[in-house]
Motif scaffolding. Sequence first.
Motif, PDB file in Angstrom:
ATOM      1  N   ALA A  12      -5.537  33.029 -18.106  1.00 31.89           N
ATOM      2  CA  ALA A  12      -4.318  32.633 -18.822  1.00 31.89           C
ATOM      3  C   ALA A  12      -3.829  33.695 -19.807  1.00 31.89           C
ATOM      4  CB  ALA A  12      -4.571  31.311 -19.550  1.00 31.89           C
ATOM      5  N   HIS A  13      -4.319  34.914 -19.682  1.00 25.47           N
ATOM      6  CA  HIS A  13      -3.862  35.963 -20.614  1.00 25.47           C
ATOM      7  C   HIS A  13      -3.989  37.332 -19.953  1.00 25.47           C
ATOM      8  CE1 HIS A  13      -3.729  37.342 -25.091  1.00 25.47           C
ATOM      9  NE2 HIS A  13      -3.177  38.265 -24.302  1.00 25.47           N
ATOM     10  N   VAL A  14      -2.892  37.763 -19.339  1.00 28.60           N
ATOM     11  CA  VAL A  14      -2.880  39.037 -18.623  1.00 28.60           C
ATOM     12  C   VAL A  14      -1.544  39.730 -18.907  1.00 28.60           C
ATOM     13  CG1 VAL A  14      -2.787  40.032 -16.299  1.00 28.60           C
ATOM     14  CG2 VAL A  14      -4.442  38.236 -16.797  1.00 28.60           C
ATOM     15  N   HIS A  15      -1.596  41.036 -19.087  1.00 25.59           N
ATOM     16  CA  HIS A  15      -0.358  41.821 -19.245  1.00 25.59           C
ATOM     17  C   HIS A  15      -0.142  42.636 -17.978  1.00 25.59           C
ATOM     18  CE1 HIS A  15       0.000  41.225 -23.706  1.00 25.59           C
ATOM     19  NE2 HIS A  15      -1.303  41.028 -23.591  1.00 25.59           N
ATOM     20  N   LEU A  16       0.915  42.315 -17.253  1.00 24.95           N
ATOM     21  CA  LEU A  16       1.170  43.036 -15.993  1.00 24.95           C
ATOM     22  C   LEU A  16       2.243  44.122 -16.135  1.00 24.95           C
ATOM     23  CD1 LEU A  16       0.764  40.107 -13.461  1.00 24.95           C
ATOM     24  CD2 LEU A  16      -0.844  41.944 -13.954  1.00 24.95           C
ATOM     25  N   ASP A  23       1.184  35.764 -17.018  1.00 26.21           N
ATOM     26  CA  ASP A  23       1.616  37.054 -17.541  1.00 26.21           C
ATOM     27  C   ASP A  23       2.214  36.903 -18.936  1.00 26.21           C
ATOM     28  OD1 ASP A  23       2.413  39.885 -17.274  1.00 26.21           O
ATOM     29  OD2 ASP A  23       4.449  39.066 -17.211  1.00 26.21           O
ATOM     30  N   MET A  24       1.777  37.769 -19.825  1.00 29.33           N
ATOM     31  CA  MET A  24       2.256  37.742 -21.207  1.00 29.33           C
ATOM     32  C   MET A  24       3.690  38.274 -21.302  1.00 29.33           C
ATOM     33  SD  MET A  24       0.587  36.434 -23.623  1.00 29.33           S
ATOM     34  CE  MET A  24      -0.889  35.418 -23.590  1.00 29.33           C
ATOM     35  N   PRO A  25       4.404  37.840 -22.346  1.00 30.45           N
ATOM     36  CA  PRO A  25       5.844  38.167 -22.401  1.00 30.45           C
ATOM     37  C   PRO A  25       6.150  39.574 -22.887  1.00 30.45           C
ATOM     38  CG  PRO A  25       5.216  36.861 -24.298  1.00 30.45           C
ATOM     39  CD  PRO A  25       4.006  36.928 -23.415  1.00 30.45           C
ATOM     40  N   PHE A  85       4.548  29.901 -24.841  1.00 25.84           N
ATOM     41  CA  PHE A  85       5.218  30.967 -25.598  1.00 25.84           C
ATOM     42  C   PHE A  85       4.206  31.663 -26.488  1.00 25.84           C
ATOM     43  CE2 PHE A  85       8.521  27.985 -24.549  1.00 25.84           C
ATOM     44  CZ  PHE A  85       9.606  28.798 -24.236  1.00 25.84           C
ATOM     45  N   LYS A  86       4.483  32.943 -26.730  1.00 27.16           N
ATOM     46  CA  LYS A  86       3.605  33.691 -27.615  1.00 27.16           C
ATOM     47  C   LYS A  86       4.432  34.492 -28.602  1.00 27.16           C
ATOM     48  CE  LYS A  86       0.179  37.415 -27.520  1.00 27.16           C
ATOM     49  NZ  LYS A  86      -0.343  38.505 -26.670  1.00 27.16           N
ATOM     50  N   GLY A  87       3.955  34.513 -29.851  1.00 25.90           N
ATOM     51  CA  GLY A  87       4.555  35.367 -30.868  1.00 25.90           C
ATOM     52  C   GLY A  87       3.476  36.124 -31.618  1.00 25.90           C
ATOM     53  N   VAL A 117      -4.457  32.893 -29.468  1.00 25.01           N
ATOM     54  CA  VAL A 117      -4.951  33.769 -28.408  1.00 25.01           C
ATOM     55  C   VAL A 117      -6.018  34.694 -28.966  1.00 25.01           C
ATOM     56  CG1 VAL A 117      -2.794  33.636 -27.074  1.00 25.01           C
ATOM     57  CG2 VAL A 117      -3.129  35.526 -28.673  1.00 25.01           C
ATOM     58  N   HIS A 118      -6.837  35.165 -28.106  1.00 24.22           N
ATOM     59  CA  HIS A 118      -7.918  36.136 -28.389  1.00 24.22           C
ATOM     60  C   HIS A 118      -8.520  36.047 -29.796  1.00 24.22           C
ATOM     61  CE1 HIS A 118      -4.634  38.399 -30.082  1.00 24.22           C
ATOM     62  NE2 HIS A 118      -4.207  38.884 -28.947  1.00 24.22           N
ATOM     63  N   LEU A 119      -9.090  34.908 -30.108  1.00 21.60           N
ATOM     64  CA  LEU A 119      -9.791  34.758 -31.389  1.00 21.60           C
ATOM     65  C   LEU A 119     -11.005  35.686 -31.417  1.00 21.60           C
ATOM     66  CD1 LEU A 119      -9.901  32.868 -34.001  1.00 21.60           C
ATOM     67  CD2 LEU A 119     -11.817  31.798 -32.832  1.00 21.60           C
ATOM     68  N   SER A 143      -9.088  37.257 -20.043  1.00 20.76           N
ATOM     69  CA  SER A 143      -9.334  38.705 -20.071  1.00 20.76           C
ATOM     70  C   SER A 143      -8.539  39.422 -21.158  1.00 20.76           C
ATOM     71  CB  SER A 143      -8.992  39.323 -18.712  1.00 20.76           C
ATOM     72  OG  SER A 143      -7.596  39.286 -18.479  1.00 20.76           O
ATOM     73  N   ASP A 144      -7.317  38.952 -21.460  1.00 14.56           N
ATOM     74  CA  ASP A 144      -6.369  39.781 -22.221  1.00 14.56           C
ATOM     75  C   ASP A 144      -6.346  41.197 -21.635  1.00 14.56           C
ATOM     76  OD1 ASP A 144      -4.462  40.706 -23.928  1.00 14.56           O
ATOM     77  OD2 ASP A 144      -5.744  40.806 -25.693  1.00 14.56           O
ATOM     78  N   HIS A 145      -6.274  41.253 -20.315  1.00 13.06           N
ATOM     79  CA  HIS A 145      -6.161  42.549 -19.630  1.00 13.06           C
ATOM     80  C   HIS A 145      -4.883  43.236 -20.126  1.00 13.06           C
ATOM     81  CE1 HIS A 145      -6.274  45.409 -16.303  1.00 13.06           C
ATOM     82  NE2 HIS A 145      -5.047  45.065 -15.966  1.00 13.06           N
TER      83      HIS A 145
END
Length: 531
Positions: free
Chosen positions: A96-100, A128-130, A183-185, A285-287, A360-362
């Motif tokens: 649930a946390h990937v940057h493409l 995919d992250m925004p 959503f992410k900020g 996210v990513h604590l 992953s926060d890839h």
Amino acid sequence: MTLNPFTNRQPYPSPAPSPPSGTTTIDRTGARSLTVLASSRAVIEGELTAATVVIDQYTGKITSVFHSVLPASDFPPGTSYMDHSPHIILPGLVDAHVHLNEPGRTEWEGFYTGTRAAAFGGVTTVVDMPLNAIPPTTTVAGLKEKVQAAQGKCWVDVGFYGGIVPGNASELRPLVEEGVRGFKGFLIDSGVPEFPAVSSTDIALAMTALANEPTTLMFHAEMIPPIAASVGDDVQWSLPPLAPIGPLNEYATFLASRPISFETYAIAEILSLAHIAPELPLHIVHLSAIEAIPLLQQAIANGVKVTAETCFHYLSLAAESVKDGDTRHKCCPPIRSKSNQDGLWEELTQHDGCIKTVVSDHSPCTPNLKLLPSSISSLGTTNAPHTTDDGGESERGKGDFFAAWGGVSSVGLGLSILWTEGQSRAISIEDVVKWCCKNTAKQVGLEGQKGDLAVGFDGDVAVFDDEGAFEVGEEAMLFRNKCSPYQGMTLKGVVKETWLRGQRVWERDGRGFGKKGPVGKLLLERRCEKS
Ligand SMILES: [Zn+2]
């Protein structure tokens, strides 16, 4: 006696889902209409058991699950049947946390390469992250560009988050309608100019807009505590805020520059605003810092709907082991001490802990932006041009933790990373499924469709050899840029096959990715009202 599933009682009967409209009906008892995956060990509805999972190839949905290994002869001739015993059949992972990063920074990553890397590791859904693509997903128009860029390139299913930035509150509900999963900020500089951080005022506007929407509001929770306008009598002589103290290539210098207080302050700020939208699920996210856990626990006890995720790297890498200049480990918030890592594991393994998911926060980039010194081994080559920010091949500026891009590459390695680390921590495969499949699916509103092997769910499966091992070489890093702190490590647990909606998309000891090409779908159905 074994019951024939097509002539006798089924343990979990279910009518077959209707085929999509506008298509011809198929003969459901005919050859090649079913995929059957069996094993003496499978994780079904959270429990390890023998199982036979029947998937309708036409709809891609699971139609029956039996708690035993049925023989091939129980199924119609021509059924695609495989008994994977003793390997474990798991639900495909939902990362649930990937940057493409596509479009706009496709040289960093892309839908094709990123989702192939996911499939390699048994991940069947990525979200995919925004940010980091250009344009960012902060408007409906931006989402549409991203969707356009993703068409036909995805090896696994892909969902999208929207972004919260100053001034885009009016875009948020339209983005929900267009199917974003959340959503992410950022409460601190994001690293890219097109995705600025939000203030408390912006967060309040976003919470107001989304208060009754079926979504999740997520935050990169680091924040520089504001400095008082006056510091007493010494105000005239005070120095500007912190510059790095120490050599820029030492990890300790970087770690000290992103203190725990950045996380705790940000989380306190978010929680102080939660009353604006009491029904809206919030998510950190990513604590990284365990000092934030009591704040979250207290908020949950007070009825605030908040969850947290942590990442494979915080659970497996520790500050004490990071070598000078090894910028592959740079990410924000930072990888902290070994004792912090132990604390994250402790919370994760609590039955009612606030950390519900592991992702992953890839977040890759091109090697030149990572500023990795040549002295640190680099197995891979890259598709990126061999230009560098620091004027060519010189080592000038290399190893600078402050100038290097922050992000760890690991999509597709997570299951093996957790399994390896979990060997010394008494972690069960059911735990891993809970954190990486069931709970991540729930976080993004895909419960009922992804994250479990049950009737009506998508037939997304990872076949996992929990006794196998592999070294992370270039062939195991299918993401575009072969630069990862896991490079050269030996990981326990090997994904043998990955199935997406009843189709095999990856086979380690055989056809590899096969000839079908990318069959992943874009998950753009609007989230349901309430989970
Ligand atoms: Zn991220």
